[in-house]
Design a protein around this motif. Structure first.
Motif, PDB file in Angstrom:
ATOM      1  N   TYR A 158       0.846  -1.189   0.000  1.00  0.00           N
ATOM      2  CA  TYR A 158       0.000   0.000   0.000  1.00  0.00           C
ATOM      3  C   TYR A 158       0.884   1.242   0.000  1.00  0.00           C
ATOM      4  O   TYR A 158       2.074   1.175   0.290  1.00  0.00           O
ATOM      5  CB  TYR A 158      -0.945   0.027   1.215  1.00  0.00           C
ATOM      6  CG  TYR A 158      -0.256   0.285   2.528  1.00  0.00           C
ATOM      7  CD1 TYR A 158      -0.137   1.581   3.036  1.00  0.00           C
ATOM      8  CD2 TYR A 158       0.279  -0.762   3.277  1.00  0.00           C
ATOM      9  CE1 TYR A 158       0.510   1.819   4.237  1.00  0.00           C
ATOM     10  CE2 TYR A 158       0.917  -0.524   4.493  1.00  0.00           C
ATOM     11  CZ  TYR A 158       1.024   0.763   4.954  1.00  0.00           C
ATOM     12  OH  TYR A 158       1.662   1.002   6.150  1.00  0.00           O
ATOM     13  N   SER A 176     -13.924  13.137  -0.113  1.00  0.00           N
ATOM     14  CA  SER A 176     -14.853  12.259  -0.829  1.00  0.00           C
ATOM     15  C   SER A 176     -14.560  12.129  -2.327  1.00  0.00           C
ATOM     16  O   SER A 176     -14.940  11.137  -2.944  1.00  0.00           O
ATOM     17  CB  SER A 176     -16.297  12.720  -0.623  1.00  0.00           C
ATOM     18  OG  SER A 176     -16.491  13.995  -1.195  1.00  0.00           O
ATOM     19  N   SER A 177     -13.856  13.073  -2.904  1.00  0.00           N
ATOM     20  CA  SER A 177     -13.538  12.999  -4.339  1.00  0.00           C
ATOM     21  C   SER A 177     -12.324  12.110  -4.616  1.00  0.00           C
ATOM     22  O   SER A 177     -11.987  11.861  -5.768  1.00  0.00           O
ATOM     23  CB  SER A 177     -13.275  14.389  -4.904  1.00  0.00           C
ATOM     24  OG  SER A 177     -12.079  14.931  -4.340  1.00  0.00           O
ATOM     25  N   LEU A 178     -11.688  11.627  -3.549  1.00  0.00           N
ATOM     26  CA  LEU A 178     -10.470  10.837  -3.701  1.00  0.00           C
ATOM     27  C   LEU A 178     -10.772   9.346  -3.603  1.00  0.00           C
ATOM     28  O   LEU A 178     -11.653   8.927  -2.865  1.00  0.00           O
ATOM     29  CB  LEU A 178      -9.456  11.229  -2.622  1.00  0.00           C
ATOM     30  CG  LEU A 178      -9.055  12.703  -2.598  1.00  0.00           C
ATOM     31  CD1 LEU A 178      -8.133  12.973  -1.418  1.00  0.00           C
ATOM     32  CD2 LEU A 178      -8.405  13.105  -3.901  1.00  0.00           C
ATOM     33  N   ASP A 179     -10.004   8.544  -4.342  1.00  0.00           N
ATOM     34  CA  ASP A 179     -10.126   7.087  -4.308  1.00  0.00           C
ATOM     35  C   ASP A 179      -9.111   6.561  -3.294  1.00  0.00           C
ATOM     36  O   ASP A 179      -7.931   6.429  -3.593  1.00  0.00           O
ATOM     37  CB  ASP A 179      -9.853   6.525  -5.705  1.00  0.00           C
ATOM     38  CG  ASP A 179      -9.999   5.019  -5.764  1.00  0.00           C
ATOM     39  OD1 ASP A 179     -10.393   4.396  -4.760  1.00  0.00           O
ATOM     40  OD2 ASP A 179      -9.701   4.453  -6.842  1.00  0.00           O
ATOM     41  N   TYR A 180      -9.575   6.283  -2.081  1.00  0.00           N
ATOM     42  CA  TYR A 180      -8.686   5.797  -1.033  1.00  0.00           C
ATOM     43  C   TYR A 180      -9.374   4.667  -0.277  1.00  0.00           C
ATOM     44  O   TYR A 180     -10.594   4.527  -0.297  1.00  0.00           O
ATOM     45  CB  TYR A 180      -8.273   6.919  -0.086  1.00  0.00           C
ATOM     46  CG  TYR A 180      -9.405   7.510   0.731  1.00  0.00           C
ATOM     47  CD1 TYR A 180      -9.646   7.057   2.024  1.00  0.00           C
ATOM     48  CD2 TYR A 180     -10.224   8.503   0.216  1.00  0.00           C
ATOM     49  CE1 TYR A 180     -10.679   7.584   2.780  1.00  0.00           C
ATOM     50  CE2 TYR A 180     -11.252   9.039   0.961  1.00  0.00           C
ATOM     51  CZ  TYR A 180     -11.480   8.575   2.235  1.00  0.00           C
ATOM     52  OH  TYR A 180     -12.506   9.099   2.982  1.00  0.00           O
ATOM     53  N   GLN A 181      -8.563   3.858   0.403  1.00  0.00           N
ATOM     54  CA  GLN A 181      -9.093   2.703   1.099  1.00  0.00           C
ATOM     55  C   GLN A 181      -9.006   2.811   2.620  1.00  0.00           C
ATOM     56  O   GLN A 181      -9.548   1.964   3.321  1.00  0.00           O
ATOM     57  CB  GLN A 181      -8.350   1.434   0.643  1.00  0.00           C
ATOM     58  CG  GLN A 181      -8.744   0.980  -0.758  1.00  0.00           C
ATOM     59  CD  GLN A 181      -8.402   1.991  -1.845  1.00  0.00           C
ATOM     60  OE1 GLN A 181      -7.282   2.453  -1.943  1.00  0.00           O
ATOM     61  NE2 GLN A 181      -9.395   2.345  -2.661  1.00  0.00           N
ATOM     62  N   ARG A 206      -3.536   7.065  -8.302  1.00  0.00           N
ATOM     63  CA  ARG A 206      -4.501   6.033  -8.677  1.00  0.00           C
ATOM     64  C   ARG A 206      -4.317   5.625 -10.133  1.00  0.00           C
ATOM     65  O   ARG A 206      -4.502   4.463 -10.502  1.00  0.00           O
ATOM     66  CB  ARG A 206      -5.928   6.513  -8.410  1.00  0.00           C
ATOM     67  CG  ARG A 206      -6.999   5.532  -8.790  1.00  0.00           C
ATOM     68  CD  ARG A 206      -6.821   4.116  -8.217  1.00  0.00           C
ATOM     69  NE  ARG A 206      -6.905   4.106  -6.785  1.00  0.00           N
ATOM     70  CZ  ARG A 206      -6.114   3.365  -5.992  1.00  0.00           C
ATOM     71  NH1 ARG A 206      -5.176   2.597  -6.495  1.00  0.00           N
ATOM     72  NH2 ARG A 206      -6.250   3.411  -4.698  1.00  0.00           N
ATOM     73  N   GLN A 207      -3.931   6.540 -10.987  1.00  0.00           N
ATOM     74  CA  GLN A 207      -3.664   6.208 -12.388  1.00  0.00           C
ATOM     75  C   GLN A 207      -2.411   5.349 -12.522  1.00  0.00           C
ATOM     76  O   GLN A 207      -2.340   4.491 -13.394  1.00  0.00           O
ATOM     77  CB  GLN A 207      -3.501   7.486 -13.210  1.00  0.00           C
ATOM     78  CG  GLN A 207      -4.780   8.290 -13.334  1.00  0.00           C
ATOM     79  CD  GLN A 207      -4.555   9.653 -13.978  1.00  0.00           C
ATOM     80  OE1 GLN A 207      -3.429  10.046 -14.257  1.00  0.00           O
ATOM     81  NE2 GLN A 207      -5.635  10.377 -14.199  1.00  0.00           N
ATOM     82  N   ASP A 228      -2.919   0.454  -8.616  1.00  0.00           N
ATOM     83  CA  ASP A 228      -4.181   0.065  -7.982  1.00  0.00           C
ATOM     84  C   ASP A 228      -3.953  -0.386  -6.534  1.00  0.00           C
ATOM     85  O   ASP A 228      -4.842  -0.942  -5.904  1.00  0.00           O
ATOM     86  CB  ASP A 228      -4.893  -1.009  -8.782  1.00  0.00           C
ATOM     87  CG  ASP A 228      -4.082  -2.302  -8.898  1.00  0.00           C
ATOM     88  OD1 ASP A 228      -2.930  -2.341  -8.454  1.00  0.00           O
ATOM     89  OD2 ASP A 228      -4.639  -3.270  -9.448  1.00  0.00           O
ATOM     90  N   HIS A 285      -5.051  11.596  -7.201  1.00  0.00           N
ATOM     91  CA  HIS A 285      -5.669  11.171  -8.476  1.00  0.00           C
ATOM     92  C   HIS A 285      -4.624  10.552  -9.405  1.00  0.00           C
ATOM     93  O   HIS A 285      -4.869   9.505 -10.020  1.00  0.00           O
ATOM     94  CB  HIS A 285      -6.365  12.353  -9.170  1.00  0.00           C
ATOM     95  CG  HIS A 285      -7.564  12.866  -8.438  1.00  0.00           C
ATOM     96  ND1 HIS A 285      -8.685  12.112  -8.205  1.00  0.00           N
ATOM     97  CD2 HIS A 285      -7.802  14.081  -7.881  1.00  0.00           C
ATOM     98  CE1 HIS A 285      -9.581  12.827  -7.538  1.00  0.00           C
ATOM     99  NE2 HIS A 285      -9.062  14.025  -7.332  1.00  0.00           N
TER     100      HIS A 285
END
Length: 104
Positions: free
Chosen positions: A22, A71-76, A49-50, A53, A46
């Motif tokens: 990670y 909230s606009s971010l791709d996070y785990q 993430r590109q 994964d 962003h």
């Protein structure tokens, strides 16, 4: 095994090549506990993430007052210290943060 990144995309590319599990980013916001980290640009998340994964963990200055802006971010996951330290009702703070993370 994870690695903490700032705004340097080369670190992310290196982590991918090294097969890290990670990547984390510090610091998302200003904080008394994250003085050694630069503030991370949302655009960096962003772009990360590109590139990969791998799971992304966000840290640094995250509170109930600013968590919605992520909230606009791709996070785990997130890591928090300031939002919880010194709170007399720690369990309630944790529950409130969990609810916000889960849109409830």
């Amino acid at each position: 095994l994870g690695i903490t990144c700032t705004n340097d995309l080369h670190t992310i590319e290196w982590a991918v090549a090294q097969k890290f599990d990670y990547i984390s980013f510090c610091s998302m916001f200003d904080s008394k506990h994250s003085k050694s980290c630069d503030i991370v640009n949302f655009e960096t998340i962003h772009k990360a993430r590109q590139i990969s994964d791998m799971p992304i963990v966000l840290a640094g200055g995250i509170t109930l007052d600013n968590i919605d802006s992520l909230s606009s971010l791709d996070y785990q996951g997130i890591a928090v210290i300031s939002a919880l330290s010194g709170e007399p009702v720690l369990q309630q703070q944790i529950n409130d943060m969990y609810k916000k993370l889960n849109n409830g």
